[in-house]
Design an enzyme around this catalytic site. Sequence first.
Site, PDB file in Angstrom:
ATOM      1  N   ILE A 207       0.849  -1.173   0.000  1.00 24.25           N
ATOM      2  CA  ILE A 207       0.000   0.000   0.000  1.00 24.25           C
ATOM      3  C   ILE A 207       0.892   1.233   0.000  1.00 24.25           C
ATOM      4  CG2 ILE A 207      -1.843   1.245   1.188  1.00 24.25           C
ATOM      5  CD1 ILE A 207      -2.608  -1.616   0.260  1.00 24.25           C
ATOM      6  N   GLU A 208       0.658   2.127  -0.932  1.00 27.21           N
ATOM      7  CA  GLU A 208       1.375   3.391  -1.019  1.00 27.21           C
ATOM      8  C   GLU A 208       0.363   4.498  -0.789  1.00 27.21           C
ATOM      9  OE1 GLU A 208       3.804   6.071  -4.342  1.00 27.21           O
ATOM     10  OE2 GLU A 208       3.290   4.001  -4.791  1.00 27.21           O
TER      11      GLU A 208
END
Length: 125
Positions: free
Chosen positions: A119-120
């Site tokens: 997840i960014e």
Amino acid sequence: MTIDRINYLVLKVKDIDETCNFYRDIFGMEVELISARKRALRFGNQKLTIHQKGRGFDLEAQAPAPGPIDICFVVAESVEQIKIELESKNIQIEGMIQRPTATGKITSVYFRDPDQNLIEVSNYK
């Protein structure tokens, strides 16, 4: 053919409740019950559809498995605020990067969801 937008993305997960709780608690996404085997996570006018591994569907990816994707969410809050919030929720941060993009400088924080998807969370400020 001209693409207008993405309608939804499907995440294959090992535990549908754990995944829904994670995205609700971390991002404030709304959990929508579609059926006993399927949920959706809504945010703004976007949607992630959640399928649990082992609960087959007629049409799905060739080799569906939990954890194979990277997702980038653009947020309004500063990356420093996001980092503090993640740490308060005991989410391990895997990295922070700042880089130029076509639309300006972006700063990102990286961590993993319960299925080990990357997840960014990014901000253009």
